[in-house]
Design a protein around this motif. Structure first.
Motif, PDB file in Angstrom:
ATOM      1  N   LYS A  75       0.826  -1.211   0.000  1.00 59.54           N
ATOM      2  CA  LYS A  75       0.000   0.000   0.000  1.00 59.54           C
ATOM      3  C   LYS A  75       0.866   1.270   0.000  1.00 59.54           C
ATOM      4  O   LYS A  75       0.489   2.286  -0.584  1.00 59.54           O
ATOM      5  N   LYS A  76       2.043   1.178   0.650  1.00 59.00           N
ATOM      6  CA  LYS A  76       2.933   2.347   0.717  1.00 59.00           C
ATOM      7  C   LYS A  76       3.691   2.545  -0.592  1.00 59.00           C
ATOM      8  O   LYS A  76       3.992   3.670  -0.990  1.00 59.00           O
ATOM      9  N   ASP A  77       4.007   1.417  -1.248  1.00 58.32           N
ATOM     10  CA  ASP A  77       4.776   1.500  -2.502  1.00 58.32           C
ATOM     11  C   ASP A  77       3.886   1.006  -3.639  1.00 58.32           C
ATOM     12  O   ASP A  77       3.906  -0.169  -4.001  1.00 58.32           O
ATOM     13  N   SER A  78       3.071   1.903  -4.211  1.00 57.82           N
ATOM     14  CA  SER A  78       2.085   1.514  -5.226  1.00 57.82           C
ATOM     15  C   SER A  78       2.741   1.075  -6.528  1.00 57.82           C
ATOM     16  O   SER A  78       2.148   0.372  -7.334  1.00 57.82           O
ATOM     17  N   GLY A  79       3.999   1.474  -6.775  1.00 57.97           N
ATOM     18  CA  GLY A  79       4.672   1.100  -8.016  1.00 57.97           C
ATOM     19  C   GLY A  79       5.284  -0.287  -7.955  1.00 57.97           C
ATOM     20  O   GLY A  79       5.799  -0.776  -8.962  1.00 57.97           O
ATOM     21  N   HIS A  80       5.254  -0.885  -6.823  1.00 58.35           N
ATOM     22  CA  HIS A  80       5.880  -2.201  -6.638  1.00 58.35           C
ATOM     23  C   HIS A  80       4.957  -3.305  -7.165  1.00 58.35           C
ATOM     24  O   HIS A  80       3.769  -3.318  -6.841  1.00 58.35           O
ATOM     25  N   ARG A  81       5.482  -4.233  -7.998  1.00 58.19           N
ATOM     26  CA  ARG A  81       4.650  -5.329  -8.518  1.00 58.19           C
ATOM     27  C   ARG A  81       4.637  -6.472  -7.513  1.00 58.19           C
ATOM     28  O   ARG A  81       5.662  -7.088  -7.255  1.00 58.19           O
ATOM     29  N   PRO A  82       3.440  -6.785  -6.948  1.00 58.67           N
ATOM     30  CA  PRO A  82       3.389  -7.875  -5.966  1.00 58.67           C
ATOM     31  C   PRO A  82       3.542  -9.230  -6.645  1.00 58.67           C
ATOM     32  O   PRO A  82       2.964  -9.495  -7.698  1.00 58.67           O
ATOM     33  N   CYS A  83       4.356 -10.106  -6.056  1.00 62.07           N
ATOM     34  CA  CYS A  83       4.528 -11.473  -6.542  1.00 62.07           C
ATOM     35  C   CYS A  83       5.215 -12.276  -5.445  1.00 62.07           C
ATOM     36  O   CYS A  83       5.608 -11.727  -4.405  1.00 62.07           O
ATOM     37  N   PHE A  84       5.400 -13.549  -5.667  1.00 62.00           N
ATOM     38  CA  PHE A  84       6.014 -14.372  -4.636  1.00 62.00           C
ATOM     39  C   PHE A  84       7.479 -14.000  -4.429  1.00 62.00           C
ATOM     40  O   PHE A  84       7.974 -13.990  -3.294  1.00 62.00           O
ATOM     41  N   ASP A  85       8.198 -13.705  -5.516  1.00 60.83           N
ATOM     42  CA  ASP A  85       9.608 -13.324  -5.373  1.00 60.83           C
ATOM     43  C   ASP A  85       9.753 -12.119  -4.461  1.00 60.83           C
ATOM     44  O   ASP A  85      10.640 -12.077  -3.594  1.00 60.83           O
ATOM     45  N   ALA A  86       8.880 -11.135  -4.647  1.00 63.01           N
ATOM     46  CA  ALA A  86       8.945  -9.923  -3.819  1.00 63.01           C
ATOM     47  C   ALA A  86       8.617 -10.247  -2.364  1.00 63.01           C
ATOM     48  O   ALA A  86       9.257  -9.707  -1.445  1.00 63.01           O
ATOM     49  N   PHE A  87       7.682 -11.142  -2.146  1.00 65.75           N
ATOM     50  CA  PHE A  87       7.348 -11.553  -0.773  1.00 65.75           C
ATOM     51  C   PHE A  87       8.536 -12.264  -0.138  1.00 65.75           C
ATOM     52  O   PHE A  87       8.868 -12.037   1.034  1.00 65.75           O
ATOM     53  N   TYR A  88       9.165 -13.149  -0.897  1.00 65.80           N
ATOM     54  CA  TYR A  88      10.319 -13.899  -0.391  1.00 65.80           C
ATOM     55  C   TYR A  88      11.422 -12.936   0.039  1.00 65.80           C
ATOM     56  O   TYR A  88      12.031 -13.086   1.115  1.00 65.80           O
ATOM     57  N   GLU A  89      11.694 -11.923  -0.816  1.00 65.70           N
ATOM     58  CA  GLU A  89      12.736 -10.937  -0.492  1.00 65.70           C
ATOM     59  C   GLU A  89      12.338 -10.098   0.702  1.00 65.70           C
ATOM     60  O   GLU A  89      13.187  -9.719   1.527  1.00 65.70           O
ATOM     61  N   PHE A  90      11.040  -9.791   0.833  1.00 66.15           N
ATOM     62  CA  PHE A  90      10.562  -9.020   1.984  1.00 66.15           C
ATOM     63  C   PHE A  90      10.815  -9.790   3.284  1.00 66.15           C
ATOM     64  O   PHE A  90      11.290  -9.227   4.275  1.00 66.15           O
TER      65      PHE A  90
END
Length: 833
Positions: free
Chosen positions: A560-575
């Protein structure tokens, strides 16, 4: 030149005077109440229900006063099906379906009941005193006001008893329905022209000694008017051998051969004459004494005396009122060459009732005249025989043909007798009436019984009526239909998801088209990750569940804070690897409470560079929420321990998202044999949740299976699916006849339902290509229907590999236009036929 022909006008001979307060008044002062009668559908009545209907008629008839006539008139008219081709935006398959049945002949049934208050003098008149033979119609006996009042009270009571039965009903006919209007002819005109056309014209009546004609229609009349013509034993129902087995009985009413089973234009008249019973019995006492005194001169006198004595003994022992009865079948045809065949068919129908058919020529005109609604008082008394009410009622027809549902929503099935399309609602109307409490369906049928055809036929019609359909298949059963929808909508709908090495299944569980992550979305993500992390025999601890839940929620908050970020599993894993690990350190979460290294290690195969990195990182951003027809073909991965659980969770998440988000829109999820694998993989809770919850969201869940042992051995089927599926659909079960008792007990089927199911495909018409299917609703309503489709639908639904290959190959030659391919192949097949 003087006219010497024996002609007269209908107006001068017409026996009816007027219709007042919806009562028909005859010129002989008879009063008649006219009703339309609704009967149960054929092949849907059990033995107990036939007995109940018979008892209902008996209770109603005994309320009538003396010198009343009960005249039940059943019309069976050959009509042709008129296709619905004028609907806007009718699909290619719907139009082909309607064209397939264009002009399909069927026998339509109209049932009427006429209650007439006559007089003692009128009811004793013979045929030579018919109004046909009279120059003037003047009543000799005036009906008193008290008699008319008692009759009206009796009619009201009669109507109430019938309508309270719950099996049959009757509705009073208005003056317009009897007399007609400027735009529509009434029942009188219909009878005198033997036509139910709305704008018919009256024809000349030729009443000859050897032949009777109405316009071009030639009549033949068979009567049951003598006890010598009747069978030795009658009952409320009879066994229909063609649909019965050694384990089940298919029942029809005793008089069914003279009804729907007689496939020609005909009217079946049933008369009961309520005389003064005491007077009748006194007359028989006198006759018996005369026979006794004349017994020394003739043995026949002795025999007749014995029969009269037995009749009197029955009457006095059981308090049975003595009545007279008469039954006749009046059939007709336009073609003179067909008259002989119709005579033979009618005689055969009466012979099936073990009656002696008597072709009546001398009294045909008189009996036709007495059959005019409201003119039963003109019936010639010599054509009736003495009996009691109960055996006489056995000659009443007690069933009608299949009826269309009044609901605007439904599917088209076919009448199993004639193949006429029937509009059937198995979802909405039964819910409104309280017959079922949910729309869920359970489908059982062995391989080759026509399951895929039925389910294709059903989901196609549901889709065309605005339903969001999600199918989970394991055999490419819906590929043709899905491709047709995709082609018709230019790719906007008709999503076919399957696994191949070149194009493996891929999703993005973190994608939403509107950026909203509601509680259902969050829970599905948690369940998915938990499935990837833990084995079935390794339940997570409470601290691990909390840690995972926090990780998902915090990642969603970061989106919600970073609207330009594409949500996906890779991004969740890195988070989790970077940001969430710091949060865990700050909270001083111990490794034994949540082992972050183990978590990341187990999920690494789904991260970029891993073996399954394609699975949860799709970049297609497919919005399945708005797609109305989705097929998941999971046969290739049904045995894969990694892919299958993930895909099933995604499928369930897609449907649950639709279920929660699409308010006021019908949804359907249909799971074929895949449910067995889903249950084995620990997904049973999803199916339980679906079947218990989907009804609250205007949805329905459907499970399709072909193995009986799946029902018997699976606790999930017993506890969740069967108990929460008020609509049960069974196909040909003859393969399981020896173990059907177990199926009956498991599904809670009644003996009537068992008989219906075992009659499936027992007597199919060889001139039509179809399979029968049994549909039961809540244990209250059930019937067998035919699944018959057009050639075009067959090509779209077929599961034959060679036919599917030919279709897809032809479509590829036409730039993927599968509709055109179906048209061309269908035209070729029809040309060969």
């Amino acid at each position: 030149m003087r006219n010497i022909s024996k002609m007269t006008t209908l107006e001068s001979r017409f026996p009816l005077l007027a219709v007042e307060d919806d009562f028909v008044i005859s010129k002989e002062a008879d009063i008649t109440a006219c009703f339309k009668v609704s009967l149960p559908e054929v092949f849907t009545v059990s033995s107990a229900e036939y007995e109940s209907i018979h008892a209902t008629w008996h209770k109603a008839v005994v309320t009538l006063p003396d010198y009343c006539i009960v005249h039940k008139q059943d019309w069976f008219i050959k009509e042709n099906y008129l296709p619905e081709l004028d609907k806007e935006q009718q699909s290619f398959l719907s139009r082909s379906y309607e064209r397939h049945f264009n002009e399909r002949p069927f026998l339509n049934h109209y049932c009427y009941l006429f209650l007439t208050q006559s007089s003692k003098d009128r009811m004793r008149k013979q045929s030579n005193f018919s109004s046909l033979c009279k120059g003037a119609l003047i009543p000799k006996e005036k009906m008193s006001g008290e008699t008319a009042y008692r009759f009206k009270e009796a009619v009201a009571q009669f109507e109430r008893i019938i309508n309270d039965s719950g099996l049959i009903s009757m509705k009073r006919m208005s003056e317009a329905e009897l007399v007609g209007t400027e735009k529509r002819q009434g029942l009188f005109s219909q009878y005198l022209s033997l036509s139910v056309d709305t704008t018919g014209v009256l024809d000349d009546l030729y009443l000859g000694a050897e032949e009777m004609r109405i316009g071009n229609k030639r009549l033949c009349l068979h009567t049951l008017s003598d006890t010598d013509d009747l069978p030795g034993k009658v009952g409320a129902e009879s066994r229909y051998e063609k649909l019965s087995t050694d384990r089940s009985d298919c029942l029809l009413s005793f008089a069914a051969p003279a009804g729907l089973l007689l496939s020609c234009d005909h009217i079946y008249n049933q008369y009961l004459f309520i005389d003064n019973s005491e007077e009748n019995l006194r007359k028989f006492e006198r006759t018996a004494k005369n026979m006794h005194s004349l017994g020394r001169y003739s043995r026949s006198n002795q025999i007749n005396r014995e029969w009269i004595e037995r009749y009197l003994n029955e009457a006095h022992s059981y308090g049975l009122p003595s009545i007279r009865a008469h039954f006749n079948v009046m059939a007709w045809t336009d073609a003179a060459a067909e008259l002989k065949q119709i005579k033979n068919d009618t005689g055969s129908a009466l012979a099936l009732m073990e009656c002696k058919p008597r072709h009546n020529t001398s009294d045909a005109a008189t009996l036709f005249w007495a059959g005019i609604p409201g003119n039963a008082g003109d019936f010639p008394s010599e054509e009736s025989f003495y009996t009691f009410i109960e055996p006489a009622l056995c000659f009443f027809t007690e069933e009608t043909n299949y009826q269309n549902s009044p609901s605007p929503f439904g599917i088209k099935m076919s009448d199993r007798l004639t193949g006429k399309p029937i509009h059937l609602d198995i979802s909405d109307m039964p819910m409104k009436k309280g017959i079922i409490t949910n729309r869920n369906k359970f489908v059982l049928g062995p391989s080759g019984s026509g399951k895929s055809f039925f389910t294709n036929h059903m989901v196609r019609q549901y889709y065309e009526q605005g339903t969001h359909v999600l199918l989970v298949d394991t055999g490419n059963s819906y590929q043709g239909l899905c491709e047709l929808i995709k082609n018709k909508t230019n790719g906007k709908d008709g999503v076919y998801v399957t696994y191949t090495e070149d194009n493996p299944i891929s999703f993005n569980p973190f994608y939403t088209d509107d950026g909203i992550f509601d509680i259902e979305k969050r829970e599905s993500i948690k369940t998915l990750i938990l499935t990837l992390w833990k084995r079935d025999d390794e339940p997570p601890t409470r601290s691990e569940e909390v840690a995972l839940s926090n990780a998902v929620n915090l990642y969603i908050e970061s989106l919600k804070k970073d609207s330009g970020h594409r949500p996906c599993f890779d991004a969740f894993y890195e988070f989790v690897k970077n940001d969430y690990s710091k949060i865990l350190e700050e909270k001083k979460v111990r490794e034994k409470d949540f082992d972050l290294s183990n978590f990341l290690n187990v999920l690494e195969p789904y991260y970029k560079g891993g073996e399954y990195d394609y699975l949860l990182n799709s970049d297609k951003q497919l919005d399945l929420l708005s797609k109305r027809f989705i097929v998941f073909e999971i046969d290739a991965i049904s045995g894969h321990r990694i892919l299958f659980p993930v895909v099933t969770i995604i499928i369930m998440e897609v449907f649950i998202n639709k279920m929660r988000r699409l308010k006021g829109i019908r949804k359907m999820i249909l799971i074929e044999e895949a449910w067995k694998a889903i249950a084995k993989e620990g997904m049973a809770e999803y199916i339980k949740y679906l079947f218990k919850t989907v009804r609250k969201f205007f949805g329905e869940a459907i499970i399709v299976t072909q193995e009986v042992d799946d029902i018997i051995n699976s606790p999930i089927v017993k506890e969740s699916i069967i108990n929460n599926s008020d609509c049960k659909i069974l196909l040909d079960q003859r393969k399981y006849m020896n173990k059907f008792d177990d199926i009956q007990a498991m599904l809670g089927l009644t003996d009537k339902e068992k008989s219906q199911i075992l009659s499936i495909n027992q007597n199919n018409d060889p001139s039509r290509l179809y399979k029968e299917v049994w549909i039961g609703l809540g244990g209250n309503h059930s019937a067998v229907y035919a699944t018959e489709v057009s050639t075009e639908e067959y090509l779209a639904f077929t599961t034959e590999e060679s036919e599917k290959h030919e279709l897809m190959q032809r479509a590829s030659q036409l730039d993927g236009n599968i509709e055109e391919a179906i048209r061309r192949i269908a035209a070729e097949k029809k040309g060969l036929e």
